[in-house]
Design an enzyme around this catalytic site. Structure first.
Site, PDB file in Angstrom:
ATOM      1  N   CYS A  94      14.804  24.416  23.106  1.00 44.64           N
ATOM      2  CA  CYS A  94      14.599  22.983  23.319  1.00 44.64           C
ATOM      3  C   CYS A  94      13.338  22.530  22.586  1.00 44.64           C
ATOM      4  CB  CYS A  94      14.481  22.694  24.809  1.00 44.64           C
ATOM      5  SG  CYS A  94      13.901  21.028  25.199  1.00 44.64           S
ATOM      6  N   CYS A 122      10.800  20.838  24.896  1.00 48.26           N
ATOM      7  CA  CYS A 122      10.107  21.830  25.735  1.00 48.26           C
ATOM      8  C   CYS A 122       9.062  22.582  24.916  1.00 48.26           C
ATOM      9  CB  CYS A 122      11.099  22.821  26.328  1.00 48.26           C
ATOM     10  SG  CYS A 122      12.419  22.056  27.291  1.00 48.26           S
ATOM     11  N   ASP A 124       7.194  15.463 -18.392  1.00 48.62           N
ATOM     12  CA  ASP A 124       6.397  15.927 -19.520  1.00 48.62           C
ATOM     13  C   ASP A 124       7.402  16.383 -20.581  1.00 48.62           C
ATOM     14  OD1 ASP A 124       4.250  17.047 -21.074  1.00 48.62           O
ATOM     15  OD2 ASP A 124       4.860  19.008 -20.315  1.00 48.62           O
TER      16      ASP A 124
END
Length: 718
Positions: free
Chosen positions: A11, A14, A394
């Site tokens: 969880c 949690c 570049d």
């Protein structure tokens, strides 16, 4: 910091709350729970038993200390509940069905006892944590579910209360399983790290841990074995699979003197390799470390969800109380019915699906890109990549190969190639290498030049077969009176943006080379693929001169280009571009570092080079741009899925809550809406890991070769 693997971490909300509690302990300010990878980081010397007590309150526990040399270091725990959860949930379901079927045949007390037993088996952990939370006035998902269960049983809703407990347990199990699937996909990626090596010590072979290898050690790598760390081949010839680093499935040929990456697989033959980096400093170790770190960087979306969830749960409890008491007090509603509706609101309010809407998708996206050799250094960069509108490139080493290549030759005398080859034969200058490569296509045997001398500002002079010759730029022809046709040819080569290399003797010009930096074979198709993936503008920033820049830009289909830029001018141009759109800058990670840092997103090409890994937000570990469109496509998909997940998570809850107005919301509808949202969010996020078999990169460059490239040859008489 000490790192530990955690089990029972299913969880996200949690995990956040446990982290906050651990941080309140002495010396715990820097402690961190990494939910996405299932790990805990705590300062050295911190009181671990106190940490374990906090983890135990929410059903989590430490497995063992982590480390690269640990045999199980990259293994994840199977899932948060293991096989016992499956057994307990199955037993609860059987008891629930038995009680439901026997309601009319058994005494009510017996039926209630079976329902209570089924609830206790599947919901015991949740109930105990919820009770503790109530006494601590801590309101989270367990608190909501515990209050709902107590309330349901207190009004005699035994059947629905039990169903809620079983479905919530199943929801928790599936939620943990989904997150673990994402973790395991990352674990599979990390398992490419070799663990042992065959060290040649005093003529003897012995197996050692890779952590003991030192710079200068000689290791033996047989066919099918992994190269233990970055090194150089000192004996042997083979093809090597470098996909662990570059994502390229095609093997790279290696022979004496070639560099190799740790984690690469030797396909055939035997290689003796000198270690040039200790494992912890190798490209593979850095990549693995950065990939693991990338899982834990929070995106703006995740940070918002976490802040939202902090206030969301108390708000749901308040709404639940209002639903319980407002209708009876204000409109004469039935207390029992509205108390029941309030309990259902509590269950609907579970924030699981909302909190899971982002992390599984982010981990899946980072893993999917890493499999392709695209190292995204964090979820925030993955999210940003999906929003890019403009890409600045570049030129040298990015859109071009960064090595001179003969594009055009104009031959006036038949001895042109032979003389050019003789003069440049032993030179290591980049232009000389390009000339020799071209001459080798025409001449099988090259004479030796003598008295080779450098002429500053011009080139070189030498003698071949007792005759003097000159090779160099236009100034090397100053001793000649050039005919108009040769002057026109020189002017045309310069007009085309080529670097001129002329070959002449004392009396005449033998021929001309037009040399340029070779455009990467994938560049033209790349621009089309980027456009298909929503990139509106492609810009080249180069210090090269106007004609050369125009030639490259036109050849590959760029929308804009800016030539003759110094490094600080590149930075200024990036700043200008960021005012009108979200921009990514792609360079080699060294001389483009200021521009990479200034752009909204810095992307480096590097094929595993340290500088590239350290500099940019995203690293293309291949030596080409072919997989960039795929990375953009994946990141856009991740962003779409996160938005979809949030909409589904909140939408389903809103629909369920609206059912309270006519009093139609039931406990089982509430838990099914929460469970359904969580499962849908998890499954949608995991689809990111699925690769379609027909998915292919349209442009496939030829690694390290000039296949398909050729120069234009004009035969002319002077």
């Amino acid at each position: 910091m000490a790192e530990y693997r955690l089990k029972g971490l299913s969880c996200a909300n949690c995990a956040r709350e446990m982290e906050e509690e651990i941080q309140k302990l002495p010396h715990g300010k820097e402690a961190k729970i990494h939910f996405n990878s299932g790990k805990l980081s705590v300062p050295e010397g911190m009181n671990l038993p106190h940490v374990e007590k906090i983890l135990a309150k929410d059903g989590a526990a430490i497995i063992k200390e982590e480390g690269f040399s640990d045999e199980e270091g990259h293994q994840h725990v199977e899932d948060h509940g293991g096989p016992n959860w499956k057994v307990l949930l199955s037993l609860s379901a059987v008891l629930f069905v038995a009680a439901f079927l026997l309601e009319d045949d058994l005494h009510m007390a017996a039926v209630v006892s079976i329902y209570v037993a089924a609830t206790a088996i599947s919901g015991y952990q949740t109930f105990m944590k919820g009770i503790k939370n109530l006494f601590r006035l801590k309101f989270n998902i367990d608190t909501l579910m515990t209050v709902a269960l107590i309330g349901a049983f207190s009004i005699g809703e035994w059947r629905e209360g039990t169903l809620v407990a079983i479905l919530f347990g199943l929801n928790e199990y599936l939620e943990g399983l989904g997150m673990e699937k994402a973790r395991q996909s990352m674990a599979a990626l990390l398992q490419v790290a070799p663990k042992e090596a065959v060290l040649i010590d005093g003529g003897h072979e012995k197996v050692v841990q890779i952590s003991t290898l030192k710079i200068g050690d000689i290791v033996l790598v047989k066919a099918g074995e992994k190269i233990p760390s970055d090194g150089k081949v000192i004996e042997g010839k083979s093809s090597v699979n470098e996909s662990a680093i570059t994502g390229e499935s095609m093997p790279a040929d290696k022979q004496t003197g070639d560099d190799v990456f740790g984690g690469s697989v030797n396909n055939e033959g035997v290689l003796k390799i000198e270690i040039v980096k200790a494992y912890e400093d190798s490209s593979l170790a850095k990549v693995l470390h950065l990939v693991e770190e990338a899982q834990e960087t929070k995106t703006p979306t995740e940070l918002f969800i976490n802040r939202f969830a902090k206030y969301y749960t108390p708000a749901i409890m308040l709404i639940s109380v209002v639903v319980m008491i407002a209708p009876p007090l204000l409109f004469g509603g039935d207390w029992g019915a509205w108390f029941y509706q309030g309990l259902a609101v509590l269950i609907v309010g579970c924030p699981c699906a909302l909190i899971l809407s982002s992390p599984i998708a982010i981990v899946s996206g980072i893993t999917r890109n890493a499999r392709k050799g695209i190292l995204v250094k964090g979820g925030v960069h993955l999210e940003q990549l999906g929003k890019i509108e403009t890409i600045a490139f570049d030129k040298t080493g990015t859109l071009t190969k960064g090595e001179p290549h003969v594009e055009q030759t104009i031959v006036y005398e038949s001895s042109f190639y032979q003389i050019a080859g003789a003069i440049e034969k032993n030179s290591s200058h980049p232009l000389a290498i390009a000339v020799i490569r071209e001459v080798a296509k025409k001449e099988s045997h090259i004479e030796e030049a003598v008295d080779v001398q450098t002429i500053v500002g011009q080139g070189v002079s030498a003698r071949v077969n007792e005759k003097s010759y000159y090779l160099g730029n236009e100034n090397s022809l100053s001793h000649l009176s050039l005919p108009n046709n040769i002057k026109e040819d020189i002017a045309q080569l310069k007009e085309n943006g080529y670097t001129l290399v002329a070959v002449a003797d004392e009396d005449q010009v033998l021929g001309l080379f037009g040399i340029s930096d070779q455009i990467r074979p994938e560049a033209h198709q790349l621009m089309k693929d980027l456009q298909e993936n929503g990139i509106k503008r492609t810009v080249m920033l180069t210090g090269d001169h106007e004609k050369s820049a125009e030639k490259v830009a036109t050849a590959i289909g760029l929308t804009d280009y800016y030539a003759g830029l110094l490094p600080d001018e590149k930075v200024q141009k990036i700043k200008e571009l960021t005012k009108t759109s979200i921009i990514a800058m792609i360079g080699d990670g060294i001389n483009d570092a200021p521009a990479l840092a200034t752009a909204d997103l810095g992307i480096a090409m590097g094929k595993g080079t340290d500088s590239a890994i350290e500099t940019a937000d995203i690293v293309l570990m291949q030596d080409h741009l072919g997989k960039l469109p795929s990375a953009i496509s994946i990141s856009k998909r991740v962003n779409r899925i996160i938005k979809t997940n949030i909409t589904l998570a909140l939408g389903l809850k809103l629909i369920a809550l609206l059912l309270t107005i006519p009093g139609l919301l039931t406990l089982w509808i509430a838990i099914l809406s929460d469970m359904g949202a969580t499962i849908i969010v998890t499954l949608i996020s995991l689809t990111i890991l699925v690769e379609k078999k027909q998915e292919k990169i349209k442009s496939v460059p030829v690694n390290g070769s000039d296949k398909g490239s050729s120069s234009t040859v004009l035969q002319r008489r002077s």
